[in-house]
Design a protein around this motif. Sequence first.
Motif, PDB file in Angstrom:
ATOM      1  N   TYR A  97      35.769  26.279   4.451  1.00 31.33           N
ATOM      2  CA  TYR A  97      36.220  24.907   4.200  1.00 31.33           C
ATOM      3  C   TYR A  97      36.371  24.126   5.496  1.00 31.33           C
ATOM      4  O   TYR A  97      36.001  22.945   5.569  1.00 31.33           O
ATOM      5  CB  TYR A  97      37.556  24.934   3.454  1.00 31.33           C
ATOM      6  N   VAL A  98      36.916  24.738   6.532  1.00 26.26           N
ATOM      7  CA  VAL A  98      37.327  23.992   7.721  1.00 26.26           C
ATOM      8  C   VAL A  98      36.202  23.787   8.735  1.00 26.26           C
ATOM      9  O   VAL A  98      36.240  22.839   9.529  1.00 26.26           O
ATOM     10  CB  VAL A  98      38.529  24.707   8.385  1.00 26.26           C
ATOM     11  N   VAL A  99      35.194  24.634   8.736  1.00 26.83           N
ATOM     12  CA  VAL A  99      34.153  24.557   9.766  1.00 26.83           C
ATOM     13  C   VAL A  99      33.384  23.233   9.749  1.00 26.83           C
ATOM     14  O   VAL A  99      33.158  22.639  10.816  1.00 26.83           O
ATOM     15  CB  VAL A  99      33.195  25.760   9.649  1.00 26.83           C
ATOM     16  N   PRO A 100      32.940  22.702   8.605  1.00 27.36           N
ATOM     17  CA  PRO A 100      32.225  21.412   8.656  1.00 27.36           C
ATOM     18  C   PRO A 100      33.021  20.306   9.328  1.00 27.36           C
ATOM     19  O   PRO A 100      32.477  19.519  10.111  1.00 27.36           O
ATOM     20  CB  PRO A 100      31.972  21.105   7.174  1.00 27.36           C
ATOM     21  N   GLY A 101      34.314  20.229   9.043  1.00 30.67           N
ATOM     22  CA  GLY A 101      35.132  19.209   9.684  1.00 30.67           C
ATOM     23  C   GLY A 101      35.243  19.414  11.174  1.00 30.67           C
ATOM     24  O   GLY A 101      35.198  18.457  11.959  1.00 30.67           O
TER      25      GLY A 101
ATOM     26  N   LEU B 177      24.358  15.532  11.623  1.00 27.70           N
ATOM     27  CA  LEU B 177      25.111  15.755  12.859  1.00 27.70           C
ATOM     28  C   LEU B 177      24.544  14.935  14.010  1.00 27.70           C
ATOM     29  O   LEU B 177      25.284  14.333  14.798  1.00 27.70           O
ATOM     30  CB  LEU B 177      25.111  17.244  13.208  1.00 27.70           C
ATOM     31  N   ALA B 178      23.196  14.905  14.126  1.00 29.88           N
ATOM     32  CA  ALA B 178      22.574  14.131  15.197  1.00 29.88           C
ATOM     33  C   ALA B 178      22.827  12.634  15.023  1.00 29.88           C
ATOM     34  O   ALA B 178      23.113  11.919  16.000  1.00 29.88           O
ATOM     35  CB  ALA B 178      21.074  14.423  15.238  1.00 29.88           C
ATOM     36  N   LEU B 179      22.721  12.146  13.782  1.00 26.45           N
ATOM     37  CA  LEU B 179      22.958  10.728  13.520  1.00 26.45           C
ATOM     38  C   LEU B 179      24.412  10.366  13.784  1.00 26.45           C
ATOM     39  O   LEU B 179      24.710   9.302  14.354  1.00 26.45           O
ATOM     40  CB  LEU B 179      22.583  10.405  12.074  1.00 26.45           C
ATOM     41  N   PHE B 180      25.334  11.231  13.404  1.00 22.84           N
ATOM     42  CA  PHE B 180      26.757  10.991  13.650  1.00 22.84           C
ATOM     43  C   PHE B 180      27.041  10.987  15.151  1.00 22.84           C
ATOM     44  O   PHE B 180      27.825  10.157  15.646  1.00 22.84           O
ATOM     45  CB  PHE B 180      27.584  12.074  12.957  1.00 22.84           C
ATOM     46  N   ALA B 181      26.408  11.899  15.877  1.00 25.80           N
ATOM     47  CA  ALA B 181      26.581  11.931  17.333  1.00 25.80           C
ATOM     48  C   ALA B 181      26.057  10.655  17.975  1.00 25.80           C
ATOM     49  O   ALA B 181      26.681  10.105  18.896  1.00 25.80           O
ATOM     50  CB  ALA B 181      25.865  13.155  17.910  1.00 25.80           C
ATOM     51  N   LEU B 182      24.925  10.159  17.501  1.00 27.98           N
ATOM     52  CA  LEU B 182      24.367   8.914  18.038  1.00 27.98           C
ATOM     53  C   LEU B 182      25.305   7.745  17.790  1.00 27.98           C
ATOM     54  O   LEU B 182      25.552   6.923  18.690  1.00 27.98           O
ATOM     55  CB  LEU B 182      23.001   8.648  17.399  1.00 27.98           C
ATOM     56  N   ALA B 183      25.845   7.657  16.579  1.00 29.47           N
ATOM     57  CA  ALA B 183      26.740   6.550  16.234  1.00 29.47           C
ATOM     58  C   ALA B 183      28.002   6.569  17.091  1.00 29.47           C
ATOM     59  O   ALA B 183      28.400   5.547  17.680  1.00 29.47           O
ATOM     60  CB  ALA B 183      27.097   6.616  14.749  1.00 29.47           C
ATOM     61  N   LEU B 184      28.658   7.736  17.187  1.00 27.24           N
ATOM     62  CA  LEU B 184      29.889   7.815  17.968  1.00 27.24           C
ATOM     63  C   LEU B 184      29.628   7.618  19.457  1.00 27.24           C
ATOM     64  O   LEU B 184      30.486   7.098  20.180  1.00 27.24           O
ATOM     65  CB  LEU B 184      30.575   9.162  17.731  1.00 27.24           C
ATOM     66  N   THR B 185      28.450   8.032  19.922  1.00 32.13           N
ATOM     67  CA  THR B 185      28.143   7.861  21.339  1.00 32.13           C
ATOM     68  C   THR B 185      28.062   6.388  21.709  1.00 32.13           C
ATOM     69  O   THR B 185      28.590   5.960  22.747  1.00 32.13           O
ATOM     70  CB  THR B 185      26.823   8.563  21.687  1.00 32.13           C
ATOM     71  N   TRP B 186      27.413   5.575  20.877  1.00 30.17           N
ATOM     72  CA  TRP B 186      27.334   4.142  21.176  1.00 30.17           C
ATOM     73  C   TRP B 186      28.717   3.504  21.157  1.00 30.17           C
ATOM     74  O   TRP B 186      29.017   2.628  21.987  1.00 30.17           O
ATOM     75  CB  TRP B 186      26.404   3.444  20.183  1.00 30.17           C
ATOM     76  N   ILE B 187      29.581   3.942  20.249  1.00 26.80           N
ATOM     77  CA  ILE B 187      30.951   3.430  20.239  1.00 26.80           C
ATOM     78  C   ILE B 187      31.676   3.851  21.518  1.00 26.80           C
ATOM     79  O   ILE B 187      32.400   3.050  22.137  1.00 26.80           O
ATOM     80  CB  ILE B 187      31.708   3.931  19.004  1.00 26.80           C
TER      81      ILE B 187
ATOM     82  N   GLU C  56      32.470  15.686   3.935  1.00 30.97           N
ATOM     83  CA  GLU C  56      32.176  16.117   2.566  1.00 30.97           C
ATOM     84  C   GLU C  56      30.672  16.303   2.351  1.00 30.97           C
ATOM     85  O   GLU C  56      30.257  17.206   1.623  1.00 30.97           O
ATOM     86  CB  GLU C  56      32.737  15.096   1.577  1.00 30.97           C
ATOM     87  N   THR C  57      29.879  15.453   2.993  1.00 31.96           N
ATOM     88  CA  THR C  57      28.423  15.618   2.885  1.00 31.96           C
ATOM     89  C   THR C  57      27.963  16.894   3.569  1.00 31.96           C
ATOM     90  O   THR C  57      27.164  17.666   3.014  1.00 31.96           O
ATOM     91  CB  THR C  57      27.714  14.409   3.526  1.00 31.96           C
ATOM     92  N   LEU C  58      28.470  17.144   4.772  1.00 25.34           N
ATOM     93  CA  LEU C  58      28.109  18.367   5.494  1.00 25.34           C
ATOM     94  C   LEU C  58      28.591  19.600   4.735  1.00 25.34           C
ATOM     95  O   LEU C  58      27.881  20.615   4.654  1.00 25.34           O
ATOM     96  CB  LEU C  58      28.719  18.322   6.897  1.00 25.34           C
TER      97      LEU C  58
ATOM     98  N   LEU D 214      26.071  22.588   3.371  1.00 23.36           N
ATOM     99  CA  LEU D 214      26.185  23.956   3.874  1.00 23.36           C
ATOM    100  C   LEU D 214      26.772  24.920   2.856  1.00 23.36           C
ATOM    101  O   LEU D 214      26.446  26.114   2.867  1.00 23.36           O
ATOM    102  CB  LEU D 214      27.038  23.982   5.140  1.00 23.36           C
ATOM    103  N   LEU D 215      27.630  24.412   1.968  1.00 27.19           N
ATOM    104  CA  LEU D 215      28.354  25.301   1.061  1.00 27.19           C
ATOM    105  C   LEU D 215      28.009  25.092  -0.397  1.00 27.19           C
ATOM    106  O   LEU D 215      28.501  25.825  -1.257  1.00 27.19           O
ATOM    107  CB  LEU D 215      29.871  25.118   1.258  1.00 27.19           C
ATOM    108  N   GLY D 216      27.227  24.056  -0.691  1.00 29.42           N
ATOM    109  CA  GLY D 216      26.825  23.828  -2.078  1.00 29.42           C
ATOM    110  C   GLY D 216      27.857  23.128  -2.927  1.00 29.42           C
ATOM    111  O   GLY D 216      27.739  23.128  -4.152  1.00 29.42           O
ATOM    112  N   SER D 217      28.869  22.504  -2.306  1.00 32.26           N
ATOM    113  CA  SER D 217      29.866  21.756  -3.079  1.00 32.26           C
ATOM    114  C   SER D 217      29.308  20.390  -3.465  1.00 32.26           C
ATOM    115  O   SER D 217      28.247  19.964  -3.000  1.00 32.26           O
ATOM    116  CB  SER D 217      31.159  21.601  -2.273  1.00 32.26           C
TER     117      SER D 217
END
Length: 263
Positions: free
Chosen positions: A68-72, A156-166, A221-223, A227-230
């Motif tokens: 449960y905790v790893v994706p976050g 993950l790559a898209l999220f990293a790109l977004a936070l990097t520009w911020i 929740e998407t990740l 990864l876990l099929g939820s």
Amino acid sequence: MSSLSLAVRDSSTMLRRNLLHARRYPSLTLNLLLTPIMLLLLFVYIFGDVMSSGIGGGGPDRSAYIAYVVPGLLLMTIGSTVVGTAVSVSNDMTEGIIARFRTMAIHRPSVLVGHVVGSVLQSITSVVLVGAVAVAIGFRSTDATALEWLAAFGLLALFALALTWIAVGMGLISPNAEAASNNAMPLILLPLLSSAFTPVDSMPGWFQPIAEYQPFTPAIETLRGLLLGSEIGHNGWLAIVWCLGLAVLGYFWSTSKFNRDPK
């Protein structure tokens, strides 16, 4: 050379410069990387049994809480890593190197591109390291297909790109490195206020909107679903919208601040 070739050449040079800085001064990156690793070990080995009972409604099961905790924590790793980008950008702006770059015949946006690409590469590397620690202590994703793994990596790559520009924008508005680190602190705190460690519906009613209406929760929740099929539900497109919106906002914010000539 064409203008595109010059832009690629100058951006590559700035990327090498930033990666060289990261190699020569690894303490900042290591300190930021240790935060999600320590939280992973803390929540799994200290709180894992108790938290898994509360989430699953069954008996203590540390392995279930690891899943449960790893994706976050993977997304929190990105938030921690880009704090270093804000500090690096602020150092460049205050130590005089940018003033020298402005007098040189280089592609002006290449300075920011070097920071952004370098930060995304560092974020992905950090995610891999934290993921390796998670696997070492028992995380498994046996149900994910190759396509789902690819989608998870893309998120993950898209999220990293977004936070990097911020983070770049935060570094540009900061008068010094300490202020840049403080300005970027919400990128570390927001995951703590999301669904990274507990489900949103288990939180107090007044707090649930804070956890739900922010970029980390739908991405987590998407990740988790990939990864876990939820169940992913509407979180998939919400995560993409958040990422694209933050990336566009951060890009225009950063370039407008950077292109503004100093007074």
